[in-house]
Design a protein around this motif. Structure first.
Motif, short mmCIF file in Angstrom:
data_model
loop_
_atom_site.label_atom_id
_atom_site.label_comp_id
_atom_site.label_asym_id
_atom_site.label_seq_id
_atom_site.Cartn_x
_atom_site.Cartn_y
_atom_site.Cartn_z
N TYR A 20 2.89 12.88 3.31
CA TYR A 20 2.83 12.13 2.06
C TYR A 20 1.42 11.64 1.74
O TYR A 20 1.10 11.38 0.59
CB TYR A 20 3.81 10.96 2.11
CG TYR A 20 5.23 11.37 1.85
CD1 TYR A 20 5.71 11.50 0.55
CD2 TYR A 20 6.10 11.65 2.89
CE1 TYR A 20 7.01 11.90 0.30
CE2 TYR A 20 7.41 12.04 2.66
CZ TYR A 20 7.85 12.17 1.36
OH TYR A 20 9.13 12.57 1.12
N ASP A 24 1.03 16.77 -2.31
CA ASP A 24 1.92 16.36 -3.39
C ASP A 24 3.32 16.82 -3.02
O ASP A 24 3.62 18.02 -3.09
CB ASP A 24 1.49 17.00 -4.71
CG ASP A 24 2.43 16.65 -5.86
OD1 ASP A 24 3.34 15.80 -5.66
OD2 ASP A 24 2.27 17.22 -6.96
N ARG A 69 7.25 9.67 -8.14
CA ARG A 69 6.26 9.69 -9.20
C ARG A 69 6.41 8.52 -10.17
O ARG A 69 5.63 8.38 -11.10
CB ARG A 69 6.39 10.99 -10.00
CG ARG A 69 5.85 12.22 -9.29
CD ARG A 69 6.14 13.45 -10.13
NE ARG A 69 5.41 14.62 -9.64
CZ ARG A 69 5.71 15.86 -9.97
NH1 ARG A 69 6.73 16.10 -10.76
NH2 ARG A 69 5.01 16.88 -9.48
N GLU A 97 6.45 1.16 -1.53
CA GLU A 97 5.76 2.44 -1.37
C GLU A 97 4.53 2.24 -0.49
O GLU A 97 3.73 1.33 -0.74
CB GLU A 97 5.33 2.98 -2.75
CG GLU A 97 4.54 4.26 -2.71
CD GLU A 97 5.34 5.39 -2.11
OE1 GLU A 97 5.01 5.80 -0.97
OE2 GLU A 97 6.31 5.84 -2.75
N LEU A 102 0.80 8.14 -3.93
CA LEU A 102 1.97 7.97 -4.78
C LEU A 102 1.91 6.67 -5.57
O LEU A 102 2.39 6.60 -6.71
CB LEU A 102 3.24 8.04 -3.94
CG LEU A 102 3.57 9.42 -3.38
CD1 LEU A 102 4.83 9.37 -2.53
CD2 LEU A 102 3.75 10.44 -4.50
N ARG A 105 0.15 7.44 -8.72
CA ARG A 105 1.01 8.16 -9.66
C ARG A 105 1.99 7.21 -10.35
O ARG A 105 2.23 7.29 -11.55
CB ARG A 105 1.79 9.26 -8.92
CG ARG A 105 0.96 10.39 -8.36
CD ARG A 105 0.45 11.31 -9.46
NE ARG A 105 1.51 12.03 -10.12
CZ ARG A 105 1.94 13.23 -9.74
NH1 ARG A 105 1.43 13.82 -8.67
NH2 ARG A 105 2.89 13.85 -10.43
N GLN A 106 2.55 6.32 -9.58
CA GLN A 106 3.52 5.36 -10.13
C GLN A 106 2.86 4.41 -11.12
O GLN A 106 3.44 4.07 -12.16
CB GLN A 106 4.17 4.59 -8.98
CG GLN A 106 5.02 5.45 -8.06
CD GLN A 106 5.10 4.94 -6.64
OE1 GLN A 106 4.78 3.78 -6.36
NE2 GLN A 106 5.54 5.78 -5.72
#
Length: 347
Positions: A20, A24, A69, A97, A102, A105-106
């Motif tokens: 992770y 991706d 995502r 998270e 990530l 991305r979030q």
């Protein structure tokens, strides 16, 4: 006593952390929120009803564990903003998270989605006080498991060394609910201690703060023995013991054990994902979208079928609900509180 090698849960935890961090994951697999916006919208509608059943607290903590995502939360918040602006205004978004990649991305996915920006956490322990609604979709399956193999002389535990399993005599964790299962020689018993710990933390939180939690993942809800460890690399099944950090390692979730761990709060289900989404209005929403976009109608209906059909995600994935202080039945379960599956299954 252990010998050379790394215990399976330690190997799996290290491999997934590297995976992770460096790749991706959505190049290798697709989750329900990425299949159709309907999934996140239905969970948004579920959130609104649960919030109302909790007495419409303002503010409340809306949490997602393993947000990927950020697609699920973005779709849910868009629904809240449109149909329940009071719930949207009361929601304080918190995301569990650990991956910096990530999280970025979030953050992009949720930019401007709420007046109060989201907050990120490594664990549930750092969440702020207040009534909580928690969503966890495909979060538990990536938590590290231990595997024990029943042999004539007793139980052995699996370790990993040079890309192969090695077994060493072991004692099962006596407090784990799965230990009471009857097993035959050669059977593999999987135990996910981090999932149990997460469940215990959610239960403790609900008992002191009230709220609800929704857990969705692929797994089983009956006494079961078998090896469910699997890996995806470049979208294809791979050897989970080879090249750690280059594939996503997962295992089926033991919903029966998690329900037993949560027995001090109200437990709903588990039920299949197909049953749950249909109860929330999946088919009606798909038809509404299909009529609004005739050119994409077939694509919309196909995506809905992937979510709910028994031959796709509908039967393999299960949904478990937890609550304290809910003023009615949790939506999506049709009053199926503390359900007990029967019969033996094998993976």
């Amino acid at each position: 006593m252990s010998g050379p090698g790394e215990r399976l849960d330690q190997f799996m935890g290290r491999a997934n952390a590297a995976y992770y961090e460096g790749r991706d994951p959505f190049a290798d697999f697709i989750t329900a929120p990425e299949i159709s916006q309907i999934f996140g919208e239905l969970l948004g509608a579920w959130t609104v009803v649960v919030w109302q059943l909790l007495g419409s607290p303002d503010p409340f903590v809306l949490v997602e564990a393993g947000p990927g995502r950020g697609t699920l939360m973005a779709d849910a918040l868009r629904l809240l903003r449109r149909v329940a602006p009071a719930c949207h205004a009361a929601a304080r978004i918190h995301l569990i998270e650990t991956s910096p990649r990530l999280r970025a991305r979030q953050q992009r996915a949720l930019h401007g989605a709420t007046a109060v920006p989201p907050c990120w956490h490594d664990t549930i322990a750092s969440l702020p006080d207040g009534p909580m609604i928690l969503l966890a979709n495909e979060f538990l399956d990536a938590l590290p498991i231990r595997q024990f193999v029943k042999r004539a002389e007793g139980w052995n535990e699996r370790f990993v060394h040079d890309g192969r399993f090695h077994e060493y005599p072991a004692c099962l964790p006596p407090a784990h609910p799965a230990v009471s299962r009857v097993a035959d020689a050669g059977d593999v018993l999987e135990i996910c201690q981090p999932a149990v710990a997460f469940m215990q933390a959610v239960v403790a939180r609900l008992q002191h703060q009230r709220g609800a939690a929704l857990l969705i993942d692929y797994g089983y809800d009956a006494p079961l023995c078998g090896d469910s460890l699997q890996a995806l690399r470049d979208g294809r099944p791979a050897d989970p013991l080879r090249d750690p950090g280059t594939a996503d390692l997962t295992a089926h979730v033991d919903f029966r054990t998690l329900a037993q761990v949560a027995s001090t709060v109200d437990v709903w289900g588990s039920v299949t994902q197909g049953y749950f989404l249909s109860a929330l209005g999946l088919e009606a929403r798909a038809e509404q979208l299909a009529r609004a976009a005739p050119a994409q109608a077939d694509e919309i209906r196909t995506a809905a079928a992937r979510l709910a059909a028994p031959g796709h995600m509908g039967r393999l994935f299960r949904v478990l609900g937890l609550s304290v202080g809910l003023g009615g039945d949790m939506p999506g379960f049709a009053g199926r509180r503390d359900g007990n599956a029967t019969g033996n299954e094998r993976i």
